[in-house]
Write a protein that holds these residues in place. Sequence first.
Motif, PDB file in Angstrom:
ATOM      1  N   CYS A  66      -9.528 -12.234   5.310  1.00 20.06           N
ATOM      2  CA  CYS A  66     -10.575 -11.419   4.569  1.00 20.06           C
ATOM      3  C   CYS A  66     -11.444 -10.683   5.587  1.00 20.06           C
ATOM      4  CB  CYS A  66     -11.470 -12.296   3.795  1.00 20.06           C
ATOM      5  SG  CYS A  66     -10.797 -12.984   2.603  1.00 20.06           S
ATOM      6  N   VAL A  67     -11.900 -11.155   6.824  1.00 22.53           N
ATOM      7  CA  VAL A  67     -12.795 -10.476   7.865  1.00 22.53           C
ATOM      8  C   VAL A  67     -11.803  -9.418   8.478  1.00 22.53           C
ATOM      9  CG1 VAL A  67     -13.521 -10.693  10.200  1.00 22.53           C
ATOM     10  CG2 VAL A  67     -14.027 -12.694   8.622  1.00 22.53           C
ATOM     11  N   SER A  68     -10.445  -9.685   8.727  1.00 17.15           N
ATOM     12  CA  SER A  68      -9.866  -8.526   9.084  1.00 17.15           C
ATOM     13  C   SER A  68      -9.660  -7.295   8.071  1.00 17.15           C
ATOM     14  CB  SER A  68      -8.382  -9.007   9.392  1.00 17.15           C
ATOM     15  OG  SER A  68      -8.274 -10.184  10.058  1.00 17.15           O
ATOM     16  N   ALA A  69      -9.550  -7.782   6.792  1.00 18.24           N
ATOM     17  CA  ALA A  69      -9.279  -6.914   5.634  1.00 18.24           C
ATOM     18  C   ALA A  69     -10.756  -6.002   5.720  1.00 18.24           C
ATOM     19  CB  ALA A  69      -9.064  -7.295   4.519  1.00 18.24           C
ATOM     20  N   PHE A  70     -11.664  -6.571   5.831  1.00 12.75           N
ATOM     21  CA  PHE A  70     -13.020  -6.020   5.706  1.00 12.75           C
ATOM     22  C   PHE A  70     -13.216  -5.055   6.930  1.00 12.75           C
ATOM     23  CE2 PHE A  70     -17.465  -5.789   6.785  1.00 12.75           C
ATOM     24  CZ  PHE A  70     -17.964  -5.159   5.762  1.00 12.75           C
ATOM     25  N   ASP A  77     -11.127   2.494   7.302  1.00 18.25           N
ATOM     26  CA  ASP A  77     -10.832   3.379   6.070  1.00 18.25           C
ATOM     27  C   ASP A  77     -11.976   4.396   5.491  1.00 18.25           C
ATOM     28  OD1 ASP A  77      -8.295   2.634   6.768  1.00 18.25           O
ATOM     29  OD2 ASP A  77      -7.753   2.308   4.404  1.00 18.25           O
ATOM     30  N   TYR A  78     -12.953   3.712   5.138  1.00 10.82           N
ATOM     31  CA  TYR A  78     -13.848   4.480   4.395  1.00 10.82           C
ATOM     32  C   TYR A  78     -15.061   5.122   5.329  1.00 10.82           C
ATOM     33  CZ  TYR A  78     -12.088   2.633   0.055  1.00 10.82           C
ATOM     34  OH  TYR A  78     -11.136   2.829  -0.784  1.00 10.82           O
ATOM     35  N   SER A  79     -14.929   5.033   6.632  1.00 13.67           N
ATOM     36  CA  SER A  79     -15.852   5.913   7.572  1.00 13.67           C
ATOM     37  C   SER A  79     -15.049   7.203   8.107  1.00 13.67           C
ATOM     38  CB  SER A  79     -16.225   5.050   8.766  1.00 13.67           C
ATOM     39  OG  SER A  79     -15.021   4.724   9.593  1.00 13.67           O
ATOM     40  N   THR A 139      -3.110   1.926   1.722  1.00 12.85           N
ATOM     41  CA  THR A 139      -4.218   1.183   1.712  1.00 12.85           C
ATOM     42  C   THR A 139      -4.123  -0.043   2.432  1.00 12.85           C
ATOM     43  OG1 THR A 139      -3.146   0.029  -0.063  1.00 12.85           O
ATOM     44  CG2 THR A 139      -4.538   1.773  -0.907  1.00 12.85           C
ATOM     45  N   VAL A 140      -5.278  -0.718   2.519  1.00 13.85           N
ATOM     46  CA  VAL A 140      -5.185  -1.927   3.390  1.00 13.85           C
ATOM     47  C   VAL A 140      -4.294  -2.979   2.723  1.00 13.85           C
ATOM     48  CG1 VAL A 140      -6.465  -3.941   4.216  1.00 13.85           C
ATOM     49  CG2 VAL A 140      -7.261  -1.515   4.462  1.00 13.85           C
TER      50      VAL A 140
END
Lengths: 341, 254
Positions: A183-187, A193-195, A271-272
């Motif tokens: 979860c941390v990695s995906a975050f 991705d969104y920056s 996507t991730v």
Amino acid sequence: MTDRTVSTGLWDRLTWWSVALVFLFFLTLPLWFHEEYYLHALVNVFIHSMVAIGLRLLWRTGLVSFGTAGFIAIGGYAAGLLSRDLGISFWLSLPLGGCAAAVFAVAIGIPTLRLKSSYFFLISWATGEIIRLSFLYLFIPVFGGWQGFRKIPPPDTIIIPGILLIDFSQKVHWYYLALFLLCVSAFIMLRIDYSRIGTTIGALFDAPDLCEAVGVPTMAYRVFAFATACFMAGVAGAVYGSFNTFLHPESFTIIQSIETVSYVIIGGASTVWGPILGVFVVKGIAMSVRGIGAYEIILAGALMILVMIFIPEGLSGLPRRIRRYVTRRRVKESMESQHGD
Amino acid sequence: MATEPLLETRGLVKKFGGVAAIDMLDFHVEDGEILGVIGPNGSGKTTLFNVITGFLSANGGQVYLRGNRITNLSPHRIARRGIVRTFQLNLLFRSLTVLENIRFGYHLQRENSVFGAFFNTGPTRREERAITEMAEEVLVATGMADRREQLAGELSYGWQKTLTLAIGLAARPRLLLLDEPLTGISPTRVAAIAGLITNARESGTTICMIEHNVNLLMDLCDRIVALNFGRKMADGLPDEVTRDKTVIESYLGG
């Protein structure tokens, strides 16, 4: 054109809802499901997923590394040495293992990432093999050579008296550790991705020369992507080593690296979630079909070819593709019925 | 001593194999001018741009920006010093939208750090929003407002050309090198694009453009340089250069 943005928004929401549901499912899974075998397998799936989403970042710059297994090994051996021989806490060895892999990636990346992608691919391949053979033949008293690297201690116990006791004696504890790290990695990956960092990495794939022309230091971005991918591989290796208490160079062959690439291709890199889906599909089929274990790489290879031919954007692009197909058909039908009149 | 030119090359040489594409070229761009570069195909115009901007390394000679040597620096360093270029072959971020492409032009004007971007801090959000607003203005100015969400790869040739110019204008460099900005633009829009170029000059950007449309250059440029075989064939006021005998013989035609 407004149509496109609106439907993409709906699509994003659908994706987020399904991701949330899947997350809740895996978060609560150990509460009603206790089969150790599957929990063990899921820990491995989560660890591989971390590696896969890291590799996706590099993939998005237009490069692919076939040396990932080597960087997993660096993380595993480094963290193992720190925690077993130097007595450093697992919780510190874990990020340090990732850093060791990342530092090595920067050293390899600076001279090689400016080469054409096909040369980088060959060099990454060679690097992975050199790392594996080094652990096999060099510093045998330290690394163990053919004997493997043994007796890696488990993470230190986490105790909150009366409330929580996590001593990693049970599979469930590992399950949650691996899920947490994933979860941390995906975050982290989603934040990238969104920056504008993610947008720039995507643009690098489109037109690196134009990036340079407007002042983007393309090499720095490539090195960053490679180092991040290797950092995640290193962290995954550190967990893997502690989980199995044992590391052997033969677990980190080119086959492992190819399989990691296959996750990204099969799941899709847009996507991730794509690469994670890829891990689940390959590992899921390998686990559910009896006796396929040894042929996992053949399965991964076959799937990879099928996906590249029929769904080049990967399995995670399938719903979108179906939707496009349906809309097109509907448009065609309505046109035909108009002609009928 | 005369004032230093904005950009100057001294004895610049670029060879491909044994052939010199740029041959001991002394070339300069004055601050604030619009300079046209003409010449037959293969005369070294695009190669000159590529060497100035660091995409090709020079085999000899130097490039100076306001007296500072910038020869063979990497392209993004040269961009950071204020020289931005466009590409002849409509090099764009094809899978990004028109708006996102223009936003890339603002890369050098960003003040937020990558850490700010990663954590999406307040100042970063404000700055990115401001960049979007400025990009919207460029969209309107270039007549692409209704195409903002279209993918760059889906645009027609002429609009792609306009978009490459829009990215360059958004960057607001000290020197903008345009490689055939008007080729393939529909005749009804040429005047509008030429207007954008003059506006950019008014707001402080020096322009150096390669272009084949000599009539247009006559109107637009303060000075024209004609190249042939990597050497300067003529250099002067548009009227002088287009009346030059060697230029007429080798390029403009009888």
